[in-house]
Design an enzyme around this catalytic site. Structure first.
Site, PDB file in Angstrom:
ATOM      1  CB  SER A  41      -4.340  -3.859   9.584  1.00  0.00           C
ATOM      2  OG  SER A  41      -3.012  -4.216   9.292  1.00  0.00           O
ATOM      3  CG  ASP A 189       3.273  -8.668   4.519  1.00  0.00           C
ATOM      4  OD1 ASP A 189       2.669  -9.443   3.752  1.00  0.00           O
ATOM      5  OD2 ASP A 189       2.721  -7.725   5.101  1.00  0.00           O
ATOM      6  CG  ASP A 208       5.172  -2.499   5.129  1.00  0.00           C
ATOM      7  OD1 ASP A 208       5.949  -2.948   5.989  1.00  0.00           O
ATOM      8  OD2 ASP A 208       4.010  -2.154   5.385  1.00  0.00           O
TER       9      ASP A 208
END
Length: 339
Positions: A41, A189, A208
């Site tokens: 995204s 996340d 990430d």
């Protein structure tokens, strides 16, 4: 949208990198694959080889994405309110503001690089995990360059032997506990795409760190209190811990039902030496209770954002380990940190 979003065409990619690195950047590369190996995204990832021999993964941020966050979040908030999914009295504002702040943080790739390096230091020499090396000489707030790590989607471990599935799952659960009770900082996340597995060296890659954040001491203490009370089957202290974390109000009409759901979780953990994540009895029961609460008019009290991030990570890891159909000594894993 885990890793297959639409990606920039090559000309737009070149324009972005020209602005970032200067027009002669290609002279420093032996190879650069213009087709991304992943796209999500906020940005897309390319594999390349520098002339000095470094095999790198380069995350390139979509142009204008940082500027669009505020308007995009406002549009999402408007849609959620119009949908009627939430009670009218539920205050969505603080959550929208937090989502906006987190996304702005995630667009700062230099911040992410710092967290990547920090986690690499924390896990240096760890036999279960590997983390890409951050290359600041080719990184900016919009471009993040790191070493390329071989790996497969973490879900492919579900096809491995029971022993391997349990080993990988235990490492993931233990890392979550270390983040909370040892490191005081968490990659919040738990998107499955943030984990890869390399069967050649049997290591899990952590990829990430845009959502990494320090944990408030009060949140750590609150979870320590809650887990210790639950494992000791101390109902009075369990209630006190839930009030401390603002999971219940203390005198709310739904407190007993929520505490009952928490006890159900601990009962399942304590009932056997190993918890079978492939058995959906617990999750089905909790879903049923949650739906009953909603029908009864329950409106969640405002939740502290640090607790919300912790809940997201714990829930995501639960889903991942469930996907891997693991059986783990959850009581022993928790007791190592909280008893």
């Amino acid at each position: 949208m885990r890793d297959q979003a639409h990606f920039m065409p090559p000309k737009q990619l070149r324009d972005v990198l020209n602005r970032t690195w200067g027009t002669d950047w290609r002279k420093s590369f032996k190879a650069f694959n213009v087709r991304p190996i992943a796209a999500a995204s906020i940005g897309q990832v390319h594999r390349a080889t520098l002339k000095d021999g470094r095999d790198v993964a380069i995350k390139v941020q979509y142009p204008g994405i940082a500027r669009s966050i505020d308007s995009d979040i406002a549009n999402v908030a408007a849609l959620v309110r119009m949908s009627g999914l939430l009670p009218k009295s539920f205050d969505l504002g603080p959550y929208i503001q937090e989502a906006r702040s987190q996304l702005h943080e995630e667009t700062d790739y230099e911040r992410e690089g710092w967290h990547m390096r920090h986690f690499a230091d924390l896990l240096q020499g760890d036999e279960a995990f590997e983390i890409p090396e951050f290359f600041p000489d080719w990184s900016t707030p919009e471009v993040l360059t790191m070493s390329f790590l071989e790996g497969r989607p973490i879900e492919t471990v579900s096809d491995a032997t029971r022993e391997e599935r349990n080993r990988v799952s235990e490492a993931l659960v233990d890392l979550t506990l270390r983040e909370v009770f040892e490191f005081g900082i968490m990659q919040s996340d738990p998107n499955f795409a943030n984990y890869r597995y390399n069967p050649a060296n049997e290591k899990i890659s952590l990829l990430d760190f845009g959502a990494a954040r320090a944990l408030q001491p009060s949140a750590i203490d609150g979870y320590m209190h809650l887990l210790r009370a639950g494992l000791r089957e101390d109902d009075e202290e369990l209630r006190n811990a839930a009030i401390q974390l603002k999971l219940v109000e203390g005198d709310g009409p739904f407190d007993d039902r929520i505490l009952g759901m928490i006890r159900i979780v601990f009962d399942a953990i304590l009932s056997a030496n190993e918890f079978d994540f492939s058995d959906r009895t617990l999750s089905n029961h909790l879903n049923k209770e949650g739906m009953a609460l909603a029908r009864a008019g329950y409106i969640p009290p405002p939740m502290r954002m640090d607790i919300l991030y912790l809940q997201r990570k714990i829930g995501g890891i639960f889903l991942l380990v469930t996907r891997l159909s693991a059986s783990l000594p959850v009581k022993a894993l928790l007791a190592k940190y909280v008893i």
